[in-house]
Scaffold this motif. Sequence first.
Motif, PDB file in Angstrom:
ATOM      1  N   TYR A 115     -10.478  -4.808   5.193  1.00  0.00           N
ATOM      2  CA  TYR A 115     -10.317  -4.083   6.459  1.00  0.00           C
ATOM      3  C   TYR A 115     -11.436  -3.072   6.652  1.00  0.00           C
ATOM      4  CZ  TYR A 115      -8.523  -0.631   9.738  1.00  0.00           C
ATOM      5  OH  TYR A 115      -8.398   0.252  10.792  1.00  0.00           O
ATOM      6  N   LEU A 116     -11.743  -2.289   5.618  1.00  0.00           N
ATOM      7  CA  LEU A 116     -12.790  -1.267   5.729  1.00  0.00           C
ATOM      8  C   LEU A 116     -14.153  -1.891   6.009  1.00  0.00           C
ATOM      9  CD1 LEU A 116     -11.738   1.089   2.776  1.00  0.00           C
ATOM     10  CD2 LEU A 116     -11.416   1.473   5.236  1.00  0.00           C
ATOM     11  N   TRP A 169     -10.330 -11.077   2.656  1.00  0.00           N
ATOM     12  CA  TRP A 169      -9.019 -11.438   3.221  1.00  0.00           C
ATOM     13  C   TRP A 169      -8.631 -12.862   2.850  1.00  0.00           C
ATOM     14  CZ3 TRP A 169     -10.002  -9.220   8.802  1.00  0.00           C
ATOM     15  CH2 TRP A 169      -9.716  -7.849   8.794  1.00  0.00           C
ATOM     16  N   ALA A 181      -3.632  -6.134  -2.716  1.00  0.00           N
ATOM     17  CA  ALA A 181      -3.655  -4.927  -1.881  1.00  0.00           C
ATOM     18  C   ALA A 181      -5.067  -4.366  -1.764  1.00  0.00           C
ATOM     19  CB  ALA A 181      -2.705  -3.875  -2.461  1.00  0.00           C
ATOM     20  N   VAL A 182      -5.785  -4.322  -2.885  1.00  0.00           N
ATOM     21  CA  VAL A 182      -7.159  -3.788  -2.875  1.00  0.00           C
ATOM     22  C   VAL A 182      -8.070  -4.675  -2.038  1.00  0.00           C
ATOM     23  CG1 VAL A 182      -9.193  -3.352  -4.305  1.00  0.00           C
ATOM     24  CG2 VAL A 182      -6.938  -2.577  -5.071  1.00  0.00           C
ATOM     25  N   THR A 227      -7.220  -6.604   0.437  1.00  0.00           N
ATOM     26  CA  THR A 227      -6.850  -6.471   1.847  1.00  0.00           C
ATOM     27  C   THR A 227      -7.413  -5.188   2.455  1.00  0.00           C
ATOM     28  OG1 THR A 227      -4.806  -7.704   1.424  1.00  0.00           O
ATOM     29  CG2 THR A 227      -4.919  -6.427   3.461  1.00  0.00           C
ATOM     30  N   VAL A 228      -7.246  -4.074   1.752  1.00  0.00           N
ATOM     31  CA  VAL A 228      -7.735  -2.786   2.262  1.00  0.00           C
ATOM     32  C   VAL A 228      -9.264  -2.772   2.316  1.00  0.00           C
ATOM     33  CG1 VAL A 228      -7.861  -0.308   1.800  1.00  0.00           C
ATOM     34  CG2 VAL A 228      -5.699  -1.534   1.483  1.00  0.00           C
TER      35      VAL A 228
END
Length: 341
Positions: free
Chosen positions: A275-276, A315, A268-269, A271-272
């Motif tokens: 994205y950022l 990713w 999760a970390v 992926t986020v």
Amino acid sequence: MMLQGHFVHMLLDTSLVNEHSLFFRTWKFCRGITAPTFFTITGYVFFFLLLEKSKKGEARFRIKKGIKRGLELILWGYLLRVNIPNLFNGYISPGQWQWDVLHVIGLSILFIIGLFVVLKWVFIGSAPTLPQRRKALSILRIGLNKRRPKSISNHIEFVNNYETSYTEREKFFPQVGEVRWGRKTHHPNILIATILFISGICLFAFEPAYIKAELAALPVFIANVFTTYHGSTFSILPWFGYVLLGSSLGIITATWRNHDRFYPIFIAVLTVLGYLLTFHSSWFMVRLGQETGWQVFIDVAYNNYLFIRFGNVLWLIAFFVGIRNLFKPEWLQQIGTNTLW
């Protein structure tokens, strides 16, 4: 990935290229992500293996192997640039001394080993290895304190202080447990991973300030290590930043991978954060430049390949971590046993 990218790029007739083709754009994206992936995984895997071997008291073997591999890669990098006809004519082209991916990966491995040794010395000094601690514990348990060998006498205090939580502390990189500042107790791996991560980000953030530096005071073959001014395709800066960032991820994985909720949180970390970095890092660097008045940050924003590509790599790592169970069969794991790592 890297070989096909080079060959296709060199042989491609640009007049026939359709920039809007999905196939071409996919190929171009994969070509662009290859080098950042190589560098990040180099730091990730090699530092992870150093920590795992260190827990077993086998770090010296991994260090020796790493030094050998690093030097081999640098040597191969130079050999692949040799122009044999020119060499027979007694002429060495300036391009012979330009750096490429193999040089950078090789030197990065040597730097990682150096960082590991320095950080280990800073955070643990002369702390005992796992076999030494087991030997000390066995002596304590059979009541031979008065006749213990001198070679482990300096480890007895360590054992007395940490025996109660011995099993849990074996997972720590420094191998002696914790670093204390004031009343708080901190996991040293958090500090180490943070230092490496911030160092990598700084190399990216200040890339325009040094990437084209001439370094006229240095011989060209040494200047090529640090700058692309003399024609090198890659230089150790800023690409070593990917290795530092990968190393920080390797430390995190080696330290907490046995925790029940580690992998869902880790994915999760990644992926986020990916994205950022991919969609918002340019905006952030512009704002940072406006707030600080430093043009270098704005320059990074308008040529933001480093942060965006690192977001893409995160990713990719998250994807493979998510399907890690598919690689558990022993025959699959044996495929990567005899590699440069």
